[in-house]
Design a protein around this motif. Structure first.
Motif, short mmCIF file in Angstrom:
data_model
loop_
_atom_site.label_atom_id
_atom_site.label_comp_id
_atom_site.label_asym_id
_atom_site.label_seq_id
_atom_site.Cartn_x
_atom_site.Cartn_y
_atom_site.Cartn_z
N HIS B 454 0.83 -1.21 0.00
CA HIS B 454 0.00 0.00 0.00
C HIS B 454 0.86 1.26 0.00
O HIS B 454 0.40 2.33 -0.40
CB HIS B 454 -0.93 0.01 1.20
CG HIS B 454 -0.25 -0.14 2.54
ND1 HIS B 454 0.53 -1.22 2.85
CD2 HIS B 454 -0.25 0.66 3.63
CE1 HIS B 454 0.99 -1.08 4.10
NE2 HIS B 454 0.52 0.06 4.59
N LEU B 455 2.11 1.13 0.45
CA LEU B 455 2.91 2.33 0.72
C LEU B 455 3.76 2.80 -0.45
O LEU B 455 4.27 3.91 -0.41
CB LEU B 455 3.82 2.07 1.92
CG LEU B 455 3.06 1.87 3.24
CD1 LEU B 455 4.00 1.33 4.31
CD2 LEU B 455 2.41 3.16 3.69
N ARG B 456 3.95 1.97 -1.48
CA ARG B 456 4.77 2.44 -2.61
C ARG B 456 4.05 3.58 -3.32
O ARG B 456 4.68 4.54 -3.75
CB ARG B 456 5.07 1.33 -3.64
CG ARG B 456 5.81 0.10 -3.17
CD ARG B 456 7.06 0.36 -2.42
NE ARG B 456 6.77 0.54 -1.02
CZ ARG B 456 7.65 0.83 -0.07
NH1 ARG B 456 8.89 0.99 -0.39
NH2 ARG B 456 7.29 0.98 1.19
N ALA B 457 2.74 3.48 -3.48
CA ALA B 457 2.00 4.57 -4.15
C ALA B 457 1.16 5.36 -3.13
O ALA B 457 1.12 6.57 -3.14
CB ALA B 457 1.11 4.01 -5.25
N TYR B 458 0.49 4.68 -2.26
CA TYR B 458 -0.49 5.27 -1.35
C TYR B 458 -1.38 6.33 -2.03
O TYR B 458 -1.55 7.46 -1.55
CB TYR B 458 0.13 5.82 -0.05
CG TYR B 458 -0.94 5.77 1.03
CD1 TYR B 458 -1.32 4.56 1.58
CD2 TYR B 458 -1.65 6.90 1.40
CE1 TYR B 458 -2.36 4.46 2.47
CE2 TYR B 458 -2.70 6.83 2.31
CZ TYR B 458 -3.04 5.60 2.84
OH TYR B 458 -4.07 5.51 3.72
N VAL B 459 -1.93 5.92 -3.14
CA VAL B 459 -2.83 6.79 -3.87
C VAL B 459 -4.17 6.92 -3.14
O VAL B 459 -5.01 7.75 -3.48
CB VAL B 459 -2.94 6.28 -5.33
CG1 VAL B 459 -3.70 5.01 -5.41
CG2 VAL B 459 -3.50 7.31 -6.26
N ALA B 460 -4.33 6.14 -2.07
CA ALA B 460 -5.52 6.30 -1.21
C ALA B 460 -5.63 7.72 -0.69
O ALA B 460 -6.74 8.21 -0.44
CB ALA B 460 -5.45 5.32 -0.03
N ALA B 461 -4.50 8.40 -0.54
CA ALA B 461 -4.56 9.80 -0.07
C ALA B 461 -5.41 10.64 -1.01
O ALA B 461 -6.17 11.52 -0.57
CB ALA B 461 -3.15 10.36 0.04
N ALA B 462 -5.31 10.37 -2.31
CA ALA B 462 -6.13 11.09 -3.29
C ALA B 462 -7.54 10.51 -3.34
O ALA B 462 -8.54 11.23 -3.43
CB ALA B 462 -5.49 11.01 -4.68
N GLU B 463 -7.63 9.19 -3.25
CA GLU B 463 -8.95 8.55 -3.37
C GLU B 463 -9.82 8.77 -2.13
O GLU B 463 -11.04 8.68 -2.20
CB GLU B 463 -8.75 7.05 -3.65
CG GLU B 463 -8.05 6.82 -4.99
CD GLU B 463 -7.96 5.35 -5.38
OE1 GLU B 463 -7.46 4.54 -4.58
OE2 GLU B 463 -8.39 5.02 -6.51
N LEU B 464 -9.17 9.06 -1.00
CA LEU B 464 -9.93 9.40 0.20
C LEU B 464 -10.00 10.91 0.40
O LEU B 464 -10.55 11.40 1.38
CB LEU B 464 -9.31 8.73 1.44
CG LEU B 464 -9.37 7.19 1.45
CD1 LEU B 464 -8.59 6.62 2.63
CD2 LEU B 464 -10.82 6.69 1.50
N GLY B 465 -9.38 11.65 -0.51
CA GLY B 465 -9.55 13.10 -0.53
C GLY B 465 -8.81 13.87 0.55
O GLY B 465 -9.30 14.90 1.00
N VAL B 466 -7.61 13.40 0.95
CA VAL B 466 -6.90 14.14 2.00
C VAL B 466 -5.73 14.97 1.45
O VAL B 466 -5.03 15.61 2.22
CB VAL B 466 -6.40 13.22 3.14
CG1 VAL B 466 -7.54 12.52 3.81
CG2 VAL B 466 -5.35 12.25 2.64
#
Ligand code: SF4
Lengths: 91, 603
Positions: B454-466
């Motif tokens: 999860h940490l190489r990209a952590y695009v969740a930051a964009a997908e969760l809007g933070v």
């Protein structure tokens, strides 16, 4: 409709969940107005410029972030669950 | 501590000969690959991509970055880089606390362990000196006891100890290193490489040192800009106000559940219903938290120290309940008992094994049991926490069913003749974000250079809007370019080496300003992205040479639709995203072409 408050929003409301009945045609904006009236402390989290969603809240309508639906204008007729989160991420 | 000369003090330790020497990293390596992860990978390439991970020829690099141990916020990180015995890829795993800072304060920028000691040793490091000392009395002891003994021997003041436990000694393919704060080099099996080299522990004693930098005024301004972002009350990092600071990473449990990205029962389902609340950050904060520890130079203090109040593990106190293990050993295994999760994490921390991999090994075995694919008497029922606790010991000891699981879920499932039930990429198990509910995360897993991560990209930051770049988690279009940008940015911050969560408050410009002023050089945000891209391509080039298989996801995510939550009905459009991604990268079907290597100056 069942509302669930998460993380930092939960202590402001003092409840994890609550049930609420909304008038027909209500939107996310209507819901926010009702909530802020009842819990003024929510205002700084939920309210932004007229007609926009605050960046300090993510409102999920049936699991979808309203930001990717119609924003504050997202219709809530027939919706069973709404979840409120502050900005959240981690590892 | 002089930051400008970073890279000069790299110790090469020959374990077989029990000697060491300081050899500065080539200047062009430091310029091109920055430090930390990037520099470690460059050393790894030098050792040859064909090397066997558990052979003496593999190198085990512990690297700091140019900002490690400095006054920059969140700069307590360092990284372990080696060839992974789990995946056969390059792997890098980062650790917080104070160990990395102390390495730097002791006069070293990095440690490259080579060869194999003929008997167990530990490295004692102080004041620019390294001694390899006999560890035969420590071998066979687990991590907490090893650390306690070494703390008694040397005193706790200014001391950091990293150790392997029985997991590493027995070369469990996902064994980890942990330090005195229970912070881990968790993923990829770096602990097994330590075990294969007879390296039991690394002890560093060093008091705090003030940094000397190239541009003191610029350094001060850059650091306060970073700190302002971290402290911003609208930010999840805001100390004692933001969600990450108060609840830790496990604040993610409920949101993942809501959006249908919380893999449940080995990802057969995408949400855990009301039971997610019982293992969430909010629940732990209210019922189990007793402290909020932090790392060097970090005001966020996202760690959560807990104590079990009742039941079979009453009195157990440990740090920290993160989202990943709470998921892998929780929802993923159909377990909603927070106390049992705490017990299992504590075991992993003591035995030295990666709880993400372990939880996935369990959930795979549970699904296999349910389907009747496990030999009689070897089954594991969903949510059977007593059996999970017992089996964890067997995994570390590599005995009974634990022997098969100690190879990781991918190899264990293949051994059952059902590789399709291993939720893994390139041999490494999936983390806690279901690719059907966060599509960019799925692409990030598939294209990570260390197997699912999860940490190489952590695009969740964009997908969760933070972060300012926002992206609909259920839209696959545009994710190719987005994942590339995030991977490159994080490759740079991992090389500095700053905590990953700095990216919630800092962008490429803020990273560049800190790096440039520390080193006294011109360096802008474009340089950040270029260096990140170079590092990412270097890793991929290594993997290409090592014969690492294609970028993919388990078929469950591309063929079986999400069952619940906001993502209900969705699958991962991986093939479409990969086309976009390879175009953005300039790769040919996952391979870095020579022209790209030349363009980036990789040699
Ligand atoms: S945000 Fe958390 S993990 Fe990162 S440096 Fe701070 S305390 Fe450590």
């Amino acid at each position: 409709m069942k509302l669930t408050f998460h993380a930092t929003l939960r202590p402001v409301v003092g409840e994890r969940t609550l049930d609420i009945a909304l008038p027909p045609g209500a939107t996310v904006a209507t819901l926010i107005e009702i909530l802020v009236e009842r819990w003024p402390g929510l205002s700084e989290h939920l309210q932004a410029e007229q007609g926009e969603l605050s960046r300090r809240v993510n409102v999920f309508v049936a699991g979808r972030n309203a930001r990717w639906l119609d924003g504050a204008a997202t219709a809530l007729d027939g919706v069973a669950e709404v979840d409120f989160f502050p900005p959240i991420a981690g590892g | 501590m002089e930051l400008r000369t970073f890279g000069r003090d790299i110790a090469h330790i020959d374990l077989a000969a029990r000697t060491w020497e300081m050899r500065p990293a080539p200047e062009d390596w430091v310029r091109s690959y920055i430090g930390g992860r990037g520099l470690g990978v460059r050393y790894l390439l030098e050792a040859g991509p064909e090397v066997e991970a558990l052979s003496p020829s593999n190198v085990l690099c512990f690297m700091s970055g140019p900002l490690t141990g400095s006054e920059a916020s969140m700069s307590g990180r360092w990284v372990c880089v080696t060839k992974s015995p789990l995946t056969g890829t390059v792997t890098d795993s980062h650790q917080g606390g104070w160990s990395g800072a102390r390495l730097r304060w002791s006069g070293f920028d990095g440690l490259v362990f080579e060869g194999r000691a003929s008997a167990p040793v530990y490295a004692f490091i102080e004041d620019g000196r390294i001694e390899l000392r006999d560890a035969s009395d420590l071998w066979g002891k687990n991590i907490h006891e090893t650390i306690r003994i070494l703390q008694e021997r040397y005193g706790e003041k200014d001391l950091s100890v990293n150790a392997i436990g029985s997991g590493g000694e027995n070369q469990v393919r996902f064994a980890a290193w942990l330090n005195e704060d229970d912070r881990a080099f968790g993923r990829g099996g770096t602990g097994a490489v330590g075990g294969s080299k007879n390296l039991k522990a690394i002890v560093v004693r060093a008091g705090k040192k003030k940094s000397q930098v190239g541009d003191p005024d610029g350094w001060k301004a850059a650091r306060s800009r970073a700190l302002d972002g971290i402290r911003d009350e609208n930010n999840l990092t805001s100390p004692r106000k933001g969600g990450l600071s108060i609840y830790g990473t496990n604040v993610l449990m409920n949101i993942a559940n809501t959006i249908g990205a919380l893999g449940t029962r080995n990802s057969q389902f995408t949400a855990f219903g009301d039971r997610a609340e019982k293992i969430s950050g909010e629940y732990v904060d209210q019922h189990l938290r007793v402290g909020k520890p932090t790392c060097h130079a970090c005001p966020v203090a996202c760690k959560t120290e807990v104590e079990v109040k009742e039941g079979p593990w009453a009195g157990l106190r440990m740090e920290s309940v993160e989202y990943e293990p709470a998921w892998s050993l929780g929802a993923n295994c159909d377990n909603d008992d927070a106390a049992a999760i705490i017990k299992l994490i504590d075991q992993c921390n003591d035995l030295g094994i990666d709880p993400i991999e372990l939880g996935n090994a369990f959930s795979m075995w549970m699904e296999a049991t349910e389907k009747g694919w496990v030999p009689e008497g070897q089954g594991l029922a969903w949510g059977d926490t007593q059996a999970m606790v017992a089996l964890t010991e067997d995994v570390a000891a590599r005995q009974g069913v634990g022997k098969a699981l100690s190879e990781g879920p991918a190899m264990a499932a293949a051994g059952l003749g059902h590789p399709e039930i291993a939720m893994a990429v390139k041999g490494q198990a999936l983390p806690a974000y279901d690719p059907r509910g966060l599509k960019g995360m799925g692409l990030g897993y598939a294209t990570s250079n260390r197997g699912a991560c999860h940490l190489r990209a952590y695009v969740a930051a964009a997908e969760l809007g933070v972060v300012p770049i926002e992206a609909d988690p259920l839209e696959w279009r545009g994710k190719g370019e987005l994942v590339k940008v995030f991977q490159d940015l994080h490759a740079f911050s991992d090389s500095l080496d700053l905590c990953k969560f700095s990216a919630f408050a800092e962008d490429a410009e803020v990273y560049a300003a800190q790096y440039a002023s520390a080193m006294g050089i011109e360096f802008g945000s474009d340089d950040v992205m270029l260096a990140g891209e170079r590092i990412y391509n270097l890793e991929r080039h290594y993997n290409n040479l090592a014969g690492v298989p294609a970028d993919t996801l388990p078929a469950r995510f591309t063929e079986e639709a999400s069952t619940e939550g906001g993502s209900k009905g969705h699958v991962s459009e991986l093939s479409e995203m990969l086309v976009e991604y390879y175009a953005a990268r300039g790769w040919e079907d996952g391979v870095v072409p020579n022209a790209k290597l030349e363009e980036l100056g990789i040699r």
